[in-house]
Write a protein that holds these residues in place. Structure first.
Motif, PDB file in Angstrom:
ATOM      1  N   MET A  45      60.486   8.124 115.459  1.00  0.00           N
ATOM      2  CA  MET A  45      61.006   6.888 114.884  1.00  0.00           C
ATOM      3  C   MET A  45      61.844   7.162 113.627  1.00  0.00           C
ATOM      4  O   MET A  45      62.912   6.592 113.435  1.00  0.00           O
ATOM      5  CB  MET A  45      59.841   5.971 114.531  1.00  0.00           C
ATOM      6  CG  MET A  45      60.269   4.597 114.102  1.00  0.00           C
ATOM      7  SD  MET A  45      58.833   3.614 113.661  1.00  0.00           S
ATOM      8  CE  MET A  45      58.441   4.306 112.060  1.00  0.00           C
ATOM      9  N   LEU A  62      63.478   9.887 112.821  1.00  0.00           N
ATOM     10  CA  LEU A  62      64.764  10.500 113.175  1.00  0.00           C
ATOM     11  C   LEU A  62      65.713   9.447 113.758  1.00  0.00           C
ATOM     12  O   LEU A  62      66.889   9.397 113.408  1.00  0.00           O
ATOM     13  CB  LEU A  62      64.551  11.654 114.167  1.00  0.00           C
ATOM     14  CG  LEU A  62      65.829  12.340 114.675  1.00  0.00           C
ATOM     15  CD1 LEU A  62      66.589  13.016 113.536  1.00  0.00           C
ATOM     16  CD2 LEU A  62      65.512  13.375 115.754  1.00  0.00           C
ATOM     17  N   GLU A  63      65.177   8.579 114.633  1.00  0.00           N
ATOM     18  CA  GLU A  63      66.021   7.555 115.258  1.00  0.00           C
ATOM     19  C   GLU A  63      66.586   6.592 114.218  1.00  0.00           C
ATOM     20  O   GLU A  63      67.726   6.171 114.303  1.00  0.00           O
ATOM     21  CB  GLU A  63      65.233   6.787 116.327  1.00  0.00           C
ATOM     22  CG  GLU A  63      65.001   7.621 117.565  1.00  0.00           C
ATOM     23  CD  GLU A  63      64.532   6.816 118.773  1.00  0.00           C
ATOM     24  OE1 GLU A  63      64.256   5.605 118.624  1.00  0.00           O
ATOM     25  OE2 GLU A  63      64.438   7.402 119.869  1.00  0.00           O
ATOM     26  N   LYS A  64      65.753   6.260 113.229  1.00  0.00           N
ATOM     27  CA  LYS A  64      66.204   5.350 112.174  1.00  0.00           C
ATOM     28  C   LYS A  64      67.390   5.927 111.420  1.00  0.00           C
ATOM     29  O   LYS A  64      68.339   5.230 111.094  1.00  0.00           O
ATOM     30  CB  LYS A  64      65.065   5.126 111.181  1.00  0.00           C
ATOM     31  CG  LYS A  64      64.324   3.846 111.423  1.00  0.00           C
ATOM     32  CD  LYS A  64      63.430   3.516 110.257  1.00  0.00           C
ATOM     33  CE  LYS A  64      62.764   2.174 110.491  1.00  0.00           C
ATOM     34  NZ  LYS A  64      61.639   1.956 109.626  1.00  0.00           N
ATOM     35  N   VAL A  65      67.313   7.201 111.132  1.00  0.00           N
ATOM     36  CA  VAL A  65      68.351   7.845 110.329  1.00  0.00           C
ATOM     37  C   VAL A  65      69.591   8.148 111.165  1.00  0.00           C
ATOM     38  O   VAL A  65      70.709   8.081 110.686  1.00  0.00           O
ATOM     39  CB  VAL A  65      67.790   9.133 109.673  1.00  0.00           C
ATOM     40  CG1 VAL A  65      68.877   9.920 108.989  1.00  0.00           C
ATOM     41  CG2 VAL A  65      66.709   8.765 108.676  1.00  0.00           C
ATOM     42  N   MET A  66      69.402   8.471 112.448  1.00  0.00           N
ATOM     43  CA  MET A  66      70.531   8.816 113.303  1.00  0.00           C
ATOM     44  C   MET A  66      71.208   7.597 113.876  1.00  0.00           C
ATOM     45  O   MET A  66      72.387   7.623 114.209  1.00  0.00           O
ATOM     46  CB  MET A  66      70.055   9.671 114.483  1.00  0.00           C
ATOM     47  CG  MET A  66      69.997  11.127 114.174  1.00  0.00           C
ATOM     48  SD  MET A  66      69.599  12.027 115.676  1.00  0.00           S
ATOM     49  CE  MET A  66      71.209  12.474 116.270  1.00  0.00           C
ATOM     50  N   GLY A  67      70.437   6.511 114.057  1.00  0.00           N
ATOM     51  CA  GLY A  67      71.006   5.327 114.695  1.00  0.00           C
ATOM     52  C   GLY A  67      71.201   5.509 116.184  1.00  0.00           C
ATOM     53  O   GLY A  67      71.996   4.823 116.795  1.00  0.00           O
ATOM     54  N   LEU A  68      70.510   6.487 116.786  1.00  0.00           N
ATOM     55  CA  LEU A  68      70.590   6.569 118.244  1.00  0.00           C
ATOM     56  C   LEU A  68      69.252   6.901 118.879  1.00  0.00           C
ATOM     57  O   LEU A  68      68.352   7.396 118.235  1.00  0.00           O
ATOM     58  CB  LEU A  68      71.688   7.515 118.724  1.00  0.00           C
ATOM     59  CG  LEU A  68      71.864   8.925 118.191  1.00  0.00           C
ATOM     60  CD1 LEU A  68      71.213   9.932 119.109  1.00  0.00           C
ATOM     61  CD2 LEU A  68      73.354   9.214 118.158  1.00  0.00           C
ATOM     62  N   ASP A  69      69.177   6.547 120.149  1.00  0.00           N
ATOM     63  CA  ASP A  69      67.990   6.801 120.943  1.00  0.00           C
ATOM     64  C   ASP A  69      67.878   8.318 121.146  1.00  0.00           C
ATOM     65  O   ASP A  69      68.858   8.959 121.485  1.00  0.00           O
ATOM     66  CB  ASP A  69      68.193   6.079 122.281  1.00  0.00           C
ATOM     67  CG  ASP A  69      67.080   6.323 123.276  1.00  0.00           C
ATOM     68  OD1 ASP A  69      66.231   7.194 123.030  1.00  0.00           O
ATOM     69  OD2 ASP A  69      67.067   5.658 124.317  1.00  0.00           O
ATOM     70  N   SER A 122      65.568   9.826 123.197  1.00  0.00           N
ATOM     71  CA  SER A 122      64.726  10.213 124.339  1.00  0.00           C
ATOM     72  C   SER A 122      65.395  11.259 125.235  1.00  0.00           C
ATOM     73  O   SER A 122      64.719  11.990 125.926  1.00  0.00           O
ATOM     74  CB  SER A 122      64.308   8.983 125.143  1.00  0.00           C
ATOM     75  OG  SER A 122      65.444   8.277 125.565  1.00  0.00           O
ATOM     76  N   ILE A 172      69.024  19.658 115.659  1.00  0.00           N
ATOM     77  CA  ILE A 172      69.348  18.604 114.688  1.00  0.00           C
ATOM     78  C   ILE A 172      68.408  18.594 113.479  1.00  0.00           C
ATOM     79  O   ILE A 172      68.777  18.119 112.404  1.00  0.00           O
ATOM     80  CB  ILE A 172      69.376  17.211 115.367  1.00  0.00           C
ATOM     81  CG1 ILE A 172      70.034  16.186 114.438  1.00  0.00           C
ATOM     82  CG2 ILE A 172      68.004  16.697 115.708  1.00  0.00           C
ATOM     83  CD1 ILE A 172      71.156  15.462 115.040  1.00  0.00           C
ATOM     84  N   ASP A 210      69.564  19.757 109.868  1.00  0.00           N
ATOM     85  CA  ASP A 210      70.482  18.780 109.268  1.00  0.00           C
ATOM     86  C   ASP A 210      69.729  17.532 108.824  1.00  0.00           C
ATOM     87  O   ASP A 210      70.026  16.949 107.792  1.00  0.00           O
ATOM     88  CB  ASP A 210      71.558  18.338 110.288  1.00  0.00           C
ATOM     89  CG  ASP A 210      72.512  19.475 110.627  1.00  0.00           C
ATOM     90  OD1 ASP A 210      72.539  20.455 109.865  1.00  0.00           O
ATOM     91  OD2 ASP A 210      73.221  19.367 111.641  1.00  0.00           O
ATOM     92  N   PHE A 211      68.775  17.134 109.651  1.00  0.00           N
ATOM     93  CA  PHE A 211      67.976  15.931 109.349  1.00  0.00           C
ATOM     94  C   PHE A 211      67.220  16.103 108.028  1.00  0.00           C
ATOM     95  O   PHE A 211      67.277  15.244 107.144  1.00  0.00           O
ATOM     96  CB  PHE A 211      67.017  15.682 110.524  1.00  0.00           C
ATOM     97  CG  PHE A 211      65.974  14.612 110.303  1.00  0.00           C
ATOM     98  CD1 PHE A 211      66.334  13.291 110.081  1.00  0.00           C
ATOM     99  CD2 PHE A 211      64.622  14.942 110.351  1.00  0.00           C
ATOM    100  CE1 PHE A 211      65.366  12.310 109.900  1.00  0.00           C
ATOM    101  CE2 PHE A 211      63.647  13.968 110.182  1.00  0.00           C
ATOM    102  CZ  PHE A 211      64.020  12.643 109.950  1.00  0.00           C
ATOM    103  N   HIS A 226      69.589  16.264 105.132  1.00  0.00           N
ATOM    104  CA  HIS A 226      70.130  14.919 104.899  1.00  0.00           C
ATOM    105  C   HIS A 226      69.121  14.078 104.107  1.00  0.00           C
ATOM    106  O   HIS A 226      69.472  13.425 103.128  1.00  0.00           O
ATOM    107  CB  HIS A 226      70.432  14.274 106.259  1.00  0.00           C
ATOM    108  CG  HIS A 226      70.935  12.864 106.181  1.00  0.00           C
ATOM    109  ND1 HIS A 226      72.258  12.563 105.950  1.00  0.00           N
ATOM    110  CD2 HIS A 226      70.298  11.664 106.307  1.00  0.00           C
ATOM    111  CE1 HIS A 226      72.410  11.245 105.934  1.00  0.00           C
ATOM    112  NE2 HIS A 226      71.236  10.679 106.154  1.00  0.00           N
ATOM    113  N   LYS A 237      69.441  12.604 100.241  1.00  0.00           N
ATOM    114  CA  LYS A 237      69.475  11.155 100.014  1.00  0.00           C
ATOM    115  C   LYS A 237      68.372  10.666  99.080  1.00  0.00           C
ATOM    116  O   LYS A 237      68.315   9.495  98.757  1.00  0.00           O
ATOM    117  CB  LYS A 237      69.318  10.412 101.354  1.00  0.00           C
ATOM    118  CG  LYS A 237      70.500  10.553 102.264  1.00  0.00           C
ATOM    119  CD  LYS A 237      71.406   9.342 102.170  1.00  0.00           C
ATOM    120  CE  LYS A 237      72.677   9.594 102.969  1.00  0.00           C
ATOM    121  NZ  LYS A 237      73.764   8.727 102.610  1.00  0.00           N
TER     122      LYS A 237
END
Lengths: 304, 284
Positions: free
Chosen positions: B47, B49-56, B58, B68, B71-72, B75, B79
């Motif tokens: 969740m 990772l998805e919040k920060v990336m803005g993509l699904d 799965s 990834i 970088d995550f 990042h 921030k």
């Protein structure tokens, strides 16, 4: 070669095939083309993990897959990094996820919730929740109880002059894990995987899909957990506003003061206009059909 | 620009106990609450990772996820201000591009908690809802062991490699971020001394009173009791209880001689280094 589709009330002309969407023949509002994306945005005001954006431009770079460039709420350029067929399925996932979200944010017409939507008797209900909470599964189960779908995973809302929300048909195909397909008693035979390595499948909803904007009566917010006591518990206005904020679709992508203002004002309108009910799965052993029936009975009591 | 402190361990080695202690340390009162664990979230939360990336995510398998993550984390560190805490069961490995999955440049410190693999074998079996210790002993010896890699259902965690128990210990011991290594058994035997060391290492100021108070509120029996009363959100559905015995040496009540020797054969080098074997190579 170009194809024409309809989703979110918009006609989409696309050089890439999007078999999940319904065909259309109107003059296009949106164009999706192959081309060269910029290396970076000169004036990015937001730097995400894999994207950059300002109020008119959005650039997403997915390593080993494709780059996407969205401008003016109208144009999408795709630069594939991997031309294989398997990459194409992932490109269409990203197009109908973050890319379409960025485009709709730029247009400032619709408000997006991370929810599947079903409708019956001219009332629409959003089934919201985090990834994995069972939105698509429950929404698909409700189709067997006489509901029609208004879209999977993303609920697109427009508001009339009296600030009443309407659900607009979004994506007529549900993404379901293999274990959900089994739970729903569906036949996985012939269904396409959403990506090569996983057993999550596209389940087309064309024959049970409504093409009409429908007044949104309420939102069921799935916890994804089993629980004791009442399955449904209404949230207070302030809890509702916070839940709406939490469950916006791809909200990290919205950029710039104008987009943020649009989202905030719509969140408040939505919180004022609808009841949100926190929804758990019932005690252990509750079947999907029992839960769906419980929701069906509740929607019949729902006043607007 | 912030930095990350990792709370790392092989599964079932006291990570949750330590996190509960750290999350309780800054609070007053006498209660024990699992909600506070949110301040030390999991590094493999899908969740987040998805919040920060803005993509699904799965569609992402192990390789895409590992590509990834550096970088995550960089990042997230860029921030935020100050220190971010993350729990992880990752072995300290590189991804296909040769980058550390848990990047050095985003790291402030790391605590590495380790527990006798004999007790881990028992605890991990119950955690996974079975008493087939041989199966878990195989898992402990599997250098390619990966958690949350199911492809037919949603997983809250991203797929992540834990490797074998020995390799987990070795990769962390030899990692460039040089963690403080803490044995679970020492935390049990001398909680005050060990927790004081930990807070000093993490540069968290704590008085004798606040330390003692947090230790008391996070005693294993208390955690077990709270789980019985209100449940624990990190308990896997297959497991009867997340907090089961918490003791050291419980393996003697469960493992056969053959199972003991299989574990010793596979892990004696690291076990010896950590004092889990005597000079003759027999389990202590």
């Amino acid at each position: 070669m170009s194809f024409a589709y309809r989703a979110f009330g918009l006609t989409i002309q696309s050089e890439i095939q999007l078999p999940l969407l319904q065909n259309d023949s109107d003059s296009p509002d949106i164009e999706i083309r192959y081309g060269k994306c910029p290396q970076n945005l000169g004036k990015a005001t937001k730097h995400g993990l894999k994207f950059e954006a300002n109020s008119d431009e959005f650039l997403l770079k997915v390593d080993g897959c494709a780059d996407y460039y969205v401008t003016e709420g109208k144009k999408v350029t795709i630069q594939p990094r991997d031309k294989s067929e398997s990459a194409e399925s992932i490109v269409s996932l990203q197009l109908l996820g973050p890319v379409i979200a960025a485009l709709l944010f730029q247009r400032e017409e619709l408000f997006l919730l991370h929810a599947s939507v079903v409708a019956r008797n001219d009332k629409a209900f959003a089934i919201a929740g985090r990834s994995g909470s069972g939105k698509s599964t429950l929404a698909t189960a409700l189709l067997d109880l006489g509901f029609q779908s208004l879209g999977d995973d993303v609920c697109a809302l427009s508001f009339d002059a009296n600030a009443r929300p309407y659900a607009r048909p979004s994506i007529p195909s549900a993404k379901l894990w293999k274990d959900s397909i089994e739970l729903l008693g569906l036949e996985p035979e012939g269904l396409k995987r959403i990506a090569p390595a996983i057993e999550k499948l596209h389940f087309p909803l064309f024959d049970r899909f409504s093409r009409v904007d429908t007044p949104l009566a309420g939102i069921y917010l799935l916890t994804g957990e089993h629980g004791l006591g009442d399955i449904l518990s209404p949230l207070s206005a302030i809890e509702g506003l916070s839940a709406i904020k939490e469950h916006q679709f791809r909200k990290i992508i919205a950029t710039g003061e104008s987009q943020q203002r649009h989202i905030f004002s719509r969140s408040v309108m939505l919180a004022n206009a609808t009841t949100i009910k926190s929804t758990h799965r019932g005690p252990k052993g509750t079947t999907l059909k029992e839960l769906a029936t419980h929701i069906l009975n509740d929607t019949e009591r729902w006043e607007r | 620009m912030g930095k990350i402190t990792w709370i790392a361990s092989y599964p079932k080695s006291g990570n949750t106990w330590l996190r509960t202690f750290l999350a309780t340390l800054g609070t007053s009162g006498s209660d024990t609450k699992f909600d506070r664990l949110q301040s030390i979230p999991s590094a493999t939360s899908r969740m987040r990772l998805e919040k920060v990336m803005g993509l699904d995510t799965s569609w992402m398998r192990l390789n895409e996820t590992e590509a990834i993550l550096p970088d995550f984390f960089n990042h997230l560190a860029a921030k935020t201000e100050g220190t971010l805490f993350f729990k992880t069961h990752h072995a300290f490995l590189t991804n296909q591009s040769g980058d550390w999955i848990l990047p050095q440049e985003a790291t402030q410190k790391a605590l590495y908690l380790v527990r006798n693999p004999m007790d881990v074998a028992v605890s991990f079996s119950y955690h996974n809802g079975h008493e087939d210790f041989d199966r878990t002993i195989d898992l402990l010896a599997d250098r390619d062991a990966t958690l949350a890699h199911q492809t037919d259902r949603f997983t809250h965690q991203l797929p992540h490699r834990i490797s074998s128990w020995s390799n987990h210990v070795a990769t962390w011991r030899n990692s460039p971020i040089r963690p403080l290594i803490v044995r679970y058994e020492d935390l049990l035997a001398e909680p005050f001394k060990c927790f004081a060391n930990i807070t000093e290492y993490l540069e968290i100021s704590a008085t004798t009173t606040t330390l003692a108070n947090a230790i008391e509120r996070c005693r294993f029996e208390k955690l077990k009791q709270v789980e019985e009363e209100v449940g624990f959100h990190e308990r896997p559905p297959s497991s009867r209880a997340f907090f089961r015995s918490g003791k050291s040496g419980d393996w003697r009540n469960h493992l056969s001689a053959n199972q003991v020797s299989r574990i010793v054969d596979a892990h004696h080098i690291q076990m010896q280094k950590l004092g889990y074997l005597d000079a003759l190579g027999n389990p202590r």
